[in-house]
Write a protein that holds these residues in place. Structure first.
Motif: not given
Ligand SMILES: Nc1ncnc2c1ncn2[C@@H]1O[C@H](COP(=O)(O)OP(=O)(O)O)[C@@H](O)[C@H]1O
Ligand SMILES: [Mg+2]
Lengths: 250, 310
Positions: B78-79, B142-144, B153-158
Motif C-alpha cells: 500500500y502506498l 514508498g513504492i519500494a 496486490l498493489l494499492i497506490l493512492d495517487e
C-alpha cells in the motif's frame, strides 16, 4: 514476537538517533548529579539519621525533574506518527495494534532505565572515590531503585496513553505532566486534610511519596509493587483501545 | 483478487463511500478514478484495513480485511496518498525495517532489498536520509516499501500527485512494468495516466460508482461518441431542417459560418454512424460538402459527463 522485537529496536534506536534523546539523557544526568551533591552538602551540614540514598531521593528538586522525565520520553511516540501520517503505513503493515503499543511502551521504559544508570553509578563509585564507608545500606539502595523502576513502569504507560490521544507532541507532554502532578498531589491528601476521612487508606495506598519514603529506607512492601504494575497494565489496555478507536471514529 | 460488497463509510454527518460493490480479478491493472473528495482514499483505506467500514464487506485474495486483517495485509502493498515515511531514517534502513515487520529476514530480506532498490531506481540514494530526498524519490521509496514483501496486490493512492512531468513519466513506466507481475489498484484523477496504464476503470463520484468498464467500452458508450461535425455550403436554415429529418439524428446545431462554409454539429444516437446518410443528402441536394467527421470521445469527456454536478 520477532515483529515486536523489530518494532522495539526501531523505537529504542530512535532515542539515540535524535539529539533530543541525548538532551534528555544529559538533563537527567545533570539533575541526578545536582541531587547527589545537594544531599552530600546536607549530610555535611547537619547531623541526620537518614542514609545518603534516602536524602538523594528526598532533595527538593527530586520530584520536579523526576516527573518531567516522562513527558519528555513519551510525548513523541504516537503523536508524531499521527502527525506525519506514518501511523497509516505502520498499521496497514501486517502488525497488531498491541505489538505497536507494547513496542513503544517497552522502548520508552528501556530508555527510562538507561536514564537511571548514571545515578546508580554515582552510588557505586561513592566510597571508592571518597574513601568514606558507604553511607547507606544495600537494602535502601535496592529499595530506592526498585520503586524508581516501578513508578517508571506506571508513569511511562501514562505518557504513552497521553501520546495516543493527540497528534501534537506538546499537548501530549502537557497532558502527561498534568496527570502525573495530579497523581502526585493525591499522595499529599492525607497530609493536607489529615487522617480523619474514610478514604485515608486509599490515599495512603496510592501515595507515591510514601512508597518512595519506605522503599528508600529499605522497607520493601508488595502493595506498591502490585499497585504500579496493575495501573500500568490498565493504562496500556486503555491505550490499545484508544489507538484503535481514534481510527474508528474518524 | 479484490472483492468489495456493499461497502459504506459514514463520517459523523457525511457519507464518504456509499454502498459500493466491485471486483477486481487477478492480474488486472485497475484505475480508480474520481474528482477530489469522491471517496477514493476512504475506499482504499477500508480495503487496507486502516479504516473500519460503517457496513459492508471487503476481502483481498480470500482474506476478509476485517476478520483476518493480518492475512489480508500480507497480500497488500500500500502506498498512501501522502507517502508518509520516517524522514530521519536512511532509505536502506527504512526499507530494512519495513521488510522486517512484513516478515522478511536474513538472506531473503537482503535479496529483496537489492531487488526493490534496483526496480525503483534507488540504488544511488540508498544511503541518503529520506528527508533529503525529492518528492519523486520519496514516492519511489514508498513504492519500494509497498513492493518489498512481494505482495500479489498493489494499492497506490495517487502515486503521481505533486510530481513534475518527468517524474510522472518515470513513475508511470514503473507502474506499467509492475503491472506485468502484480494486480494493481491505482487511484488518480489524471486521465491520460489511466488510459495508458489501466485495462479496467472504475469511476467514482460522491461515494458512488458511476461506471466500471474497460477504457474502450467506456469511451464507446458515451453520448459524445455520437457527435458528427460537417462543413457544408448552402442555405443554412434549409440544411439544418433537412439534417434534422434524417434517421437517427437527435439534434442539430448550427455553428457560425466561416468563409462561406456552414458548420454543423449533429448529435445522433450512439452506436449509429450517420455520415453516409449526410453525405448522400448533400449530394442529392447539390450542396458542396467539405468535411464530415465523427468525433472520437476521450476519457476526459467520459469523466466530465459522469461526474459533473448539473
Ligand atoms: N477523517 C475524515 N473525517 C471526516 N470526513 C472525511 C475524513 N476523511 C475523508 N472525509 C471526507 O470524505 C470524502 C471523501 O474523501 P476522500 O476519500 O479523501 O476523497 P478522494 O481521495 O477521492 O479525494 C470527502 O468529502 C472528505 O471530506
Ligand atoms: Mg484521495
Amino acid at each position: 514476537m520477532r515483529t515486536l522485537l523489530t518494532l522495539y529496536a526501531k523505537e529504542l534506536r530512535s532515542y539515540f538517533l535524535s539529539p533530543f534523546g541525548w538532551i534528555v539523557l544529559a538533563f537527567t544526568a545533570i539533575m541526578q548529579g545536582v541531587s547527589l551533591s545537594t544531599a552530600m552538602k546536607i549530610l555535611q551540614d547537619t547531623p541526620i539519621a537518614d542514609s545518603l540514598v534516602y536524602i538523594v531521593f528526598h532533595t527538593p528538586i527530586f520530584w520536579f525533574y523526576f516527573l518531567f522525565i516522562f513527558p519528555l520520553i513519551t510525548m513523541r511516540l504516537f503523536a508524531e506518527e499521527e502527525r506525519s501520517g506514518t501511523l497509516e503505513t505502520l498499521l496497514t503493515a501486517p502488525v497488531r495494534t498491541s505489538q505497536v503499543v507494547f513496542s513503544k511502551y517497552f522502548a520508552a521504559l528501556s530508555f527510562y532505565v538507561i536514564l537511571w544508570i548514571p545515578a546508580f553509578v554515582h552510588f557505586q563509585l561513592f566510597s571508592t572515590l571518597t574513601n568514606i564507608p558507604t553511607p547507606f545500606t544495600n537494602g535502601s539502595l535496592l529499595g530506592a531503585f526498585l520503586i524508581i523502576f516501578l513508578m517508571g513502569v506506571f508513569y511511562t504507560a501514562v505518557g504513552v496513553l497521553a501520546s495516543s490521544l493527540t497528534s501534537s507532541q506538546i499537548i501530549a507532554g502537557i497532558i502527561t505532566i498534568c496527570m502525573l502532578v495530579i497523581h502526585y498531589f493525591l499522595g499529599f491528601v492525607t497530609v493536607i486534610w489529615g487522617e480523619t476521612s474514610e478514604a485515608v487508606g486509599f490515599f495512603h495506598y496510592i501515595s507515591c511519596q510514601e512508597h518512595l519514603h519506605f522503599f528508600a529506607k529499605g522497607l520493601i512492601d508488595s502493595r506498591p509493587i502490585v499497585y504500579n504494575l496493575s495501573m500500568a497494565a490498565i493504562v496500556l489496555f486503555l491505550t490499545h483501545h484508544i489507538v484503535d478507536y481514534r481510527r474508528w471514529k474518524r | 483478487m479484490i472483492e468489495i460488497d456493499h461497502l459504506t463509510k459514514r463520517f459523523s454527518r457525511h457519507t464518504a463511500v456509499d454502498d459500493i460493490s466491485f471486483e477486481v480479478g487477478s492480474g488486472q491493472v485497475v484505475g480508480f478514478l474520481g474528482p477530489n473528495g469522491a471517496g477514493k482514499t476512504t475506499t482504499l483505506r477500508m480495503l487496507t484495513g486502516y479504516l473500519p467500514p460503517s457496513s459492508g464487506f471487503a476481502s483481498v485474495d480470500g482474506h476478509d480485511v476485517f476478520r483476518d486483517p493480518l492475512g489480508a495485509r500480507r497480500k497488500i502493498g500500500y502506498l498512501p496518498e501522502s507517502v508518509p515515511l520516517y524522514l530521519d531514517m536512511r532509505v536502506r534502513e527504512y526499507l530494512t525495517f519495513r521488510g522486517q515487520i512484513k516478515g522478511l529476514r536474513g538472506r531473503g530480506l537482503k535479496r529483496r532489498l537489492d531487488e526493490v532498490l534496483d526496480q525503483c531506481g534507488l540504488q544511488n540514494v540508498h544511503r541518503k536520509m529520506i528527508k533529503t530526498l525529492s518528492k519523486g524519490y520519496r514516492q519511489r521509496v514508498g513504492i519500494a516499501d509497498a513492493l518489498i514483501h512481494e505482495p500479489p496486490l498493489l494499492i497506490l493512492d495517487e502515486p503521481t500527485n505533486g510530481l513534475d512531468p518527468n517524474q510522472i513519466r518515470s513513475i508511470r513506466k514503473l507502474i506499467t512494468r509492475l503491472g506485468k507481475k502484480h494486480t494493481i489498484l491505482v487511484s488518480t484523477h489524471i486521465l491520460s495516466e489511466v488510459a495508458q496504464l489501466c485495462n479496467q476503470i472504475i469511476i467514482i463520484d460522491g461515494g458512488r460508482i458511476k461506471a466500471a468498464d474497460t477504457p474502450a467500452n467506456l469511451v464507446g458508450q458515451m453520448r459524445v461518441a455520437g457527435r458528427v461535425t460537417a462543413e457544408i455550403k448552402g442555405p443554412a436554415e434549409e440544411i439544418g431542417a433537412a439534417l434534422q429529418e434524417l434517421k437517427a439524428v437527435k439534434k442539430v446545431s448550427h455553428e457560425l459560418a466561416k468563409d462561406g462554409w456552414e458548420h454543423f454539429s449533429i448529435f445522433v444516437e450512439s452506436s449509429t454512424d450517420a455520415r453516409e446518410r449526410i453525405a448522400n443528402l448533400a449530394r442529392d441536394k447539390k450542396w458542396p460538402l467539405r468535411s464530415l467527421s465523427r468525433h472520437e470521445a476521450t476519457l476526459e469527456e467520459v469523466f466530465v459527463e459522469l461526474t459533473r454536478k448539473d
